[in-house]
Design a protein around this motif. Structure first.
Motif, short mmCIF file in Angstrom:
data_model
loop_
_atom_site.label_atom_id
_atom_site.label_comp_id
_atom_site.label_asym_id
_atom_site.label_seq_id
_atom_site.Cartn_x
_atom_site.Cartn_y
_atom_site.Cartn_z
N PHE A 164 14.69 -7.79 4.66
CA PHE A 164 15.53 -8.16 6.01
C PHE A 164 16.98 -8.12 4.66
CE2 PHE A 164 10.91 -9.10 7.52
CZ PHE A 164 10.98 -8.03 8.07
N PRO B 203 6.40 -3.48 11.26
CA PRO B 203 7.16 -3.69 10.06
C PRO B 203 8.52 -3.07 10.92
CG PRO B 203 5.61 -1.20 9.20
CD PRO B 203 4.95 -1.85 11.04
N GLY B 204 9.72 -3.30 10.32
CA GLY B 204 11.24 -3.16 10.70
C GLY B 204 11.69 -4.34 11.57
N ASP C 247 9.97 7.38 3.99
CA ASP C 247 8.17 7.59 4.06
C ASP C 247 7.38 8.41 2.19
OD1 ASP C 247 7.73 7.55 6.89
OD2 ASP C 247 9.75 8.70 7.01
N PRO D 223 1.37 -1.30 0.37
CA PRO D 223 0.14 0.22 0.02
C PRO D 223 0.64 1.67 0.27
CG PRO D 223 0.14 -0.88 2.08
CD PRO D 223 0.35 -1.62 1.05
N1 GSH Z 1 5.96 5.33 6.31
C1 GSH Z 1 6.16 4.57 5.53
C2 GSH Z 1 6.48 3.36 6.30
C3 GSH Z 1 6.33 2.21 4.91
C4 GSH Z 1 6.10 1.00 5.33
O1 GSH Z 1 5.72 0.50 6.60
N2 GSH Z 1 6.14 -0.11 4.61
C5 GSH Z 1 5.46 -1.49 4.14
C6 GSH Z 1 4.91 -1.46 2.85
S1 GSH Z 1 3.19 -1.06 2.87
C7 GSH Z 1 6.79 -1.93 4.65
O2 GSH Z 1 8.26 -1.66 3.69
N3 GSH Z 1 6.00 -3.65 5.53
C8 GSH Z 1 7.91 -3.89 5.53
C9 GSH Z 1 7.50 -5.27 6.27
O3 GSH Z 1 6.31 -5.56 6.36
O4 GSH Z 1 7.99 -5.81 7.20
C10 GSH Z 1 5.48 5.32 4.78
O5 GSH Z 1 5.13 6.51 4.65
O6 GSH Z 1 5.53 5.13 2.94
#
Ligand code: GSH
Length: 206
Positions: free
Chosen positions: A39, A125-126, A65, A10
């Motif tokens: 990862f 996430p992270g 972001d 998303p």
């Molecule tokens: N604050 C970031 C958030 C990015 C984010 O959370 N991306 C998700 C995909 S929508 C991600 O990379 N998730 C990796 C995971 O779930 O390990 C933004 O606004 O783009």
């Protein structure tokens, strides 16, 4: 400049629609979240948050972001503006993108990440393991309902989400509608303003 992304997810979708609307192409590397490539050591060396999207600029600045990536690219490519036509509209678009992220994206994410086996120990996430809290699934579903109603009421008075025309806020809200389908949530039929807006935005973006 290089974009690291995974278009089906998303937040990357917000950037993909921005680029599509503007007609921009930039060098891109796919980080497949289904394969957990975020990862991989090589990617974590680029983006220690282990999230996508991420935009690496030529001076090695990293933007992690979606809103920062789109706002940066808007400054570089102001034609077909997506952040309003003046300072006041710019502030409104930013404000709405923030509100949509907090009230919409995070509500859907709460349901998805606390209820799906794929996200076990990855409720956020992270790189740090975060346990799922099953109670957040129900709370997230309630929040999604509140979100639809809030947006439907807002759109009863205007054509687009923010500013005087189509903007990044519409893109973000549209991406949330797609994300919601991941948890089998969709705009309720009685939200007539929201459904009208959704059709209008689909005609612009898809
Ligand atoms: N604050 C970031 C958030 C990015 C984010 O959370 N991306 C998700 C995909 S929508 C991600 O990379 N998730 C990796 C995971 O779930 O390990 C933004 O606004 O783009």
């Amino acid at each position: 400049m290089k974009l690291f992304t995974f278009p089906p997810a998303p937040n990357p979708l917000r950037v993909s629609y921005f680029l599509k609307y503007k007609g921009l192409e930039i060098e891109t590397e796919i980080i497949d979240l289904k394969e957990k490539q975020q990862f991989n050591a090589e990617y974590v060396a680029v983006n220690p948050n282990a999230t996508v999207p991420a935009l690496l600029l030529d001076d090695n600045t990293l933007l992690t972001d979606s809103i920062a990536i789109c706002a940066y690219l808007e400054r570089k490519h102001p034609e077909k503006p997506l952040f309003g036509q003046n300072d006041e509209e710019y502030a409104q678009v930013i404000g709405w993108c923030h509100k949509l992220y907090v009230e919409g994206f995070s509500a859907v994410a709460e349901v998805l990440r606390n209820g799906s086996e794929f996200f076990a120990d990855r409720a956020l996430p992270g790189l740090t393991p975060i346990k799922q809290l099953p109670a957040l699934v129900e709370r997230g579903q309630t929040r999604i309902g509140l979100f639809w109603n809030m947006l439907d009421k807002h759109l009863s008075e205007r054509e687009f989400v923010a500013a005087s025309g189509f903007s990044q806020a519409d893109i973000d809200a549209y991406a949330i509608c797609q994300f919601a389908s991941w948890v089998k949530a969709s705009i309720p039929p009685e939200c007539e303003n929201l459904n009208r807006w959704h059709q209008q935005v689909a005609a612009i973006l898809d």
